[in-house]
Scaffold this motif. Structure first.
Motif, PDB file in Angstrom:
ATOM      1  N   GLU A  67       0.804  -1.180   0.263  1.00 56.56           N
ATOM      2  CA  GLU A  67      -0.161   0.165   0.095  1.00 56.56           C
ATOM      3  C   GLU A  67       0.729   1.049  -0.143  1.00 56.56           C
ATOM      4  OE1 GLU A  67      -2.861  -0.799   2.806  1.00 56.56           O
ATOM      5  OE2 GLU A  67      -3.651  -1.574   2.321  1.00 56.56           O
ATOM      6  N   LYS A  68       1.952   1.194   0.780  1.00 57.49           N
ATOM      7  CA  LYS A  68       2.910   2.396   0.480  1.00 57.49           C
ATOM      8  C   LYS A  68       3.526   2.721  -0.481  1.00 57.49           C
ATOM      9  CE  LYS A  68       3.639   2.115   5.660  1.00 57.49           C
ATOM     10  NZ  LYS A  68       5.355   2.429   6.404  1.00 57.49           N
ATOM     11  N   ASP A  69       3.614   1.701  -1.290  1.00 55.37           N
ATOM     12  CA  ASP A  69       4.054   2.271  -2.944  1.00 55.37           C
ATOM     13  C   ASP A  69       3.474   2.608  -3.536  1.00 55.37           C
ATOM     14  OD1 ASP A  69       6.074   0.135  -2.331  1.00 55.37           O
ATOM     15  OD2 ASP A  69       5.446  -1.294  -2.857  1.00 55.37           O
TER      16      ASP A  69
ATOM     17  N   ASN B  71      -8.572   7.636 -10.014  1.00 57.03           N
ATOM     18  CA  ASN B  71      -8.117   7.435  -8.403  1.00 57.03           C
ATOM     19  C   ASN B  71      -9.246   6.785  -7.908  1.00 57.03           C
ATOM     20  OD1 ASN B  71      -5.073   7.051  -9.346  1.00 57.03           O
ATOM     21  ND2 ASN B  71      -5.001   9.286  -8.768  1.00 57.03           N
TER      22      ASN B  71
ATOM     23  N   ILE C 262       2.810   8.668  -7.392  1.00 61.78           N
ATOM     24  CA  ILE C 262       3.254   7.685  -6.154  1.00 61.78           C
ATOM     25  C   ILE C 262       4.342   7.182  -5.602  1.00 61.78           C
ATOM     26  CG2 ILE C 262       1.205   6.340  -7.287  1.00 61.78           C
ATOM     27  CD1 ILE C 262       2.876   4.518  -8.566  1.00 61.78           C
ATOM     28  N   SER C 263       4.640   6.836  -4.405  1.00 65.13           N
ATOM     29  CA  SER C 263       5.904   6.989  -3.801  1.00 65.13           C
ATOM     30  C   SER C 263       7.167   6.175  -4.337  1.00 65.13           C
ATOM     31  CB  SER C 263       5.266   5.753  -2.146  1.00 65.13           C
ATOM     32  OG  SER C 263       6.872   5.804  -1.967  1.00 65.13           O
TER      33      SER C 263
ATOM     34  N   ASN D 191      -3.228   6.378  -8.586  1.00 66.40           N
ATOM     35  CA  ASN D 191      -3.177   4.543  -7.408  1.00 66.40           C
ATOM     36  C   ASN D 191      -3.443   3.250  -7.565  1.00 66.40           C
ATOM     37  OD1 ASN D 191      -5.313   5.544  -7.014  1.00 66.40           O
ATOM     38  ND2 ASN D 191      -5.069   6.955  -6.003  1.00 66.40           N
TER      39      ASN D 191
ATOM     40  N   GLU E 148       0.922   5.292  -2.040  1.00 67.70           N
ATOM     41  CA  GLU E 148       1.005   6.120  -1.247  1.00 67.70           C
ATOM     42  C   GLU E 148       1.569   7.782  -2.128  1.00 67.70           C
ATOM     43  OE1 GLU E 148       2.187   5.719   2.474  1.00 67.70           O
ATOM     44  OE2 GLU E 148       0.545   4.901   3.122  1.00 67.70           O
ATOM     45  N   ARG E 149       0.916   8.961  -1.979  1.00 62.96           N
ATOM     46  CA  ARG E 149       1.721   9.823  -2.474  1.00 62.96           C
ATOM     47  C   ARG E 149       2.188  11.460  -1.185  1.00 62.96           C
ATOM     48  NH1 ARG E 149      -3.537  11.185  -6.474  1.00 62.96           N
ATOM     49  NH2 ARG E 149      -4.406  10.502  -4.935  1.00 62.96           N
TER      50      ARG E 149
ATOM     51  N   LYS F 238       2.013  14.510  -6.105  1.00 67.32           N
ATOM     52  CA  LYS F 238       1.147  13.370  -6.388  1.00 67.32           C
ATOM     53  C   LYS F 238       0.814  12.440  -7.144  1.00 67.32           C
ATOM     54  CE  LYS F 238      -2.747  15.513  -6.332  1.00 67.32           C
ATOM     55  NZ  LYS F 238      -3.870  15.165  -4.967  1.00 67.32           N
TER      56      LYS F 238
ATOM     57  N   GLU G  82      -2.315  13.268  -0.304  1.00 62.39           N
ATOM     58  CA  GLU G  82      -3.077  12.384  -0.231  1.00 62.39           C
ATOM     59  C   GLU G  82      -4.492  13.347  -0.243  1.00 62.39           C
ATOM     60  OE1 GLU G  82      -3.838   9.564  -1.418  1.00 62.39           O
ATOM     61  OE2 GLU G  82      -2.362   8.858  -1.488  1.00 62.39           O
TER      62      GLU G  82
END
Length: 336
Positions: free
Chosen positions: A131-133, A224, A282-283, A249, A135-136, A280, A139
């Motif tokens: 899930e962290k991958d 999203n 993703i991580s 995402n 994340e932005r 914006k 948010e």
């Protein structure tokens, strides 16, 4: 250049949207849109043919109002866009005008090599992402961030031109095309408005989509929040996505939807540069280089399923004097 006043405007929109639950577009954001839309509207200049001004998009220099891939199209088209708000009964109508310049991708001093890139990463059977991958840093509701129309280019003219030429050489006439994450331009060649059967689009900003006159139809859509495409099965021959997959995402879900709306043998063309809104994106995208981005997109397709082995290309334009320009990469996939 981003001015202090434009930063204040955008910060105010984000704050008001968070605290007062403002809609995607309201009178306040509309009235402040002109200044922010002007940021960088004319882009970077390169030596070459002179600009051509015209009152509409799809007018070429062959004299009959029709666009031809072999005609000497203008390098630029200047246009005054009229944006209207409040005509739907919400009261107090307002109009804003804005001069914009479109890069046609033609009559430039650039050359356009297409270099294959080998995709070598072996992805595991199950997606390894967390899930962290996805994340932005920001948010907050995406509708707030994209509420103010941006009639600007997010990649430079050589990158735009290389993408336009790639489309011209890889999309057959009479195709039904869907452009997801679209805006006021889709970077298609000028003749596509006449030569394609249909050009549809989804995007975040209504005013930008209204200004994109290459489109046959469009729907405002935040993929999203709603990762479903508002189209039936097997409607399109080609789906394009320009420098936007890094903001999604739920990319695997969306590519499953892309597969659904494509006809058998239909093609997806994902283009990517090294530009983005870092808040914006993703991580995991921000931790990768250009080559890793291509491998990641390939992984998305693998987990979406139903596509032939993908192909990747470096289509970065070559410019006079070898000066810096934005890179441009492509990943293509064909529906089985």
């Amino acid at each position: 250049m981003i001015t202090k006043s434009s930063l204040v405007t955008l910060a105010s929109i984000a704050y008001l949207s968070k605290t007062r639950g403002l809609a995607v577009l309201n009178r306040y954001t509309f009235l402040t849109s002109t200044a922010s839309s002007m940021m960088g509207v004319f882009g970077t200049g390169y030596e070459g043919s002179s600009p051509s001004a015209d009152g509409g998009w799809s007018v070429c220099e062959n004299g009959d109002g029709k666009c031809d891939a072999n005609a000497k199209n203008p390098r630029y088209i200047d246009r005054d866009i009229q944006m209207n708000y409040g005509e739907d009964g919400s009261g107090n109508p307002r109009t804003r005008g804005l001069l914009v310049r479109r890069f046609t991708g033609d009559s430039t001093p650039f050359s356009f090599p297409v270099k294959p890139v080998r995709l070598v990463k072996e992805w595991p059977k199950e997606p390894p992402f967390t899930e962290k991958d996805f994340e932005r840093a920001d948010e907050i509701f995406d509708g707030s961030f994209y509420a103010v129309p941006r009639f600007v280019y997010h990649i430079d003219e050589p990158a735009v031109s290389s993408l336009t030429q790639f489309y011209r050489n890889n999309i057959k006439p009479k195709s039904d095309i869907l452009d997801i994450c679209s805006s006021w331009v889709s970077h298609y060649p000028l003749e596509f408005k006449q030569s394609m059967k249909r050009i549809s689009a989804t995007g975040m900003n209504k005013l930008e989509l209204q200004a994109n006159d290459q489109l046959t139809d469009w729907q405002q859509r935040d993929l999203n929040d709603f990762p479903e495409l508002p189209y039936g099965d097997n409607e399109f021959d080609v789906v394009t996505c320009v420098v936007s997959i890094d903001y999604l995402n739920k990319p695997i879900e969306i590519l499953k939807e892309v597969h659904r709306v494509l006809r058998k043998g239909g093609k997806v063309i994902i283009s990517q540069s090294n530009r983005c809104f870092p808040s914006k994106a993703i991580s995991m995208w921000l931790k990768m280089n250009d080559r890793q981005h291509l491998e990641l997109i390939n992984g998305y397709f693998q987990y979406a399923g139903g596509f032939e082995p993908r192909e990747a290309f470096d289509i970065t334009a070559e410019v006079p004097d070898s000066s810096y320009n934005d890179p441009m990469f492509i990943v293509t996939a064909v529906k089985k």
